[in-house]
Design a protein around this motif. Structure first.
Motif: not given
Length: 258
Positions: A197-211, A222-231
């Protein structure tokens, strides 16, 4: 050879929503450990992105990969998609059911009247219904071999309501009930069922340009990173003792479990 390579080498993982940030990162993580990958993408405009990903994945020795386009808001499309995967690559040993849509964003102070029952049902079908169907389709093979992994992408919205709306939050919460039932039913057959269950992960469709204001919600700053979810997904795939769990990856936003 690492333990994860020993566990995963030669396995086939089916990843839906594979051309998004989390999907791509997870595909690369599995391929680096010797897994072949069925790459799902939704929009025909993502075809080139899927092709580039396959080129990256197949640079790993022994790794096969193929791309499959499907609209997973539809049950019949989902069945056809699964059949195509089996025909081209074989039966998946691991399902990372990662696709999803947000629907209209009304925010935490929105009016429930702004989400129609039809939209609510559509979001649920995409975010929960076809996840259920894919698990239903994958599990018989996993039972035959007495080994399998079912992993869903949920959201912290399932526990705290989130920032989109009731349709999205409740659809993600439905996955948690699915994890509970699947795990208790099939864990003795070597099939684990979990969710991240992630929250606010950068470089995703939901957060392509986050404020910048979004970062203030995250204690870690900071926002999370996709690699951190992959792990986390790799952990859930390699650890046969971990089942019936929802792992929150949210930089400290939520307190306790849900």
């Amino acid at each position: 050879m690492s333990n994860s390579e020993q566990v995963l080498g030669g396995k086939l993982v089916l990843i839906t929503g594979c051309t998004g940030g989390i999907g791509q990162a997870t595909a690369r993580a599995f391929a680096s450990r010797g897994c072949s990958v069925a790459v799902h993408y939704n929009s025909p405009s993502s075809r080139e992105k899927a092709s580039q990903l396959i080129e990256q994945l197949t640079k790993n020795p022994g790794v096969r990969a193929a791309a499959f386009q499907a609209d997973l808001s539809n049950y019949d499309n989902t069945r056809v998609f699964y059949a195509q995967v089996v025909q081209e690559l074989g039966h998946p040993d691991i399902l990372f059911s990662n696709h999803g849509v947000t629907g209209p964003k009304i925010g935490p102070e929105g009016d429930i009247g702004n989400v129609s029952p039809e939209v609510f049902e559509e979001i649920w079908r995409t975010n929960a219904g076809t996840h259920f169907l894919l698990a239903q389709l994958c599990i018989p093979h996993m039972q035959k071999q007495q080994w399998g992994r079912v992993i869903f992408t949920s959201s912290v919205a399932a526990g705290n309501g989130g920032v989109i709306g009731p349709h999205y939050a409740s659809s993600k919460a439905a996955l948690h009930g699915l994890v509970r039932w699947l795990s208790l039913r099939y864990c003795k057959e070597g099939i684990t069922s979990n969710a991240v269950a992630p929250a606010l992960i950068e470089d995703t469709a939901m957060l392509s340009n986050p404020p910048e204001s979004l970062k203030s919600k995250i204690p870690i700053g900071r926002l999370g990173k996709p690699d951190e979810i992959a792990n986390i997904v790799i952990l859930l795939a390699t650890n046969g003792y971990m089942t019936n769990k929802v792992i929150h990856a949210d930089g400290g936003w939520t307190i306790g479990g849900f």
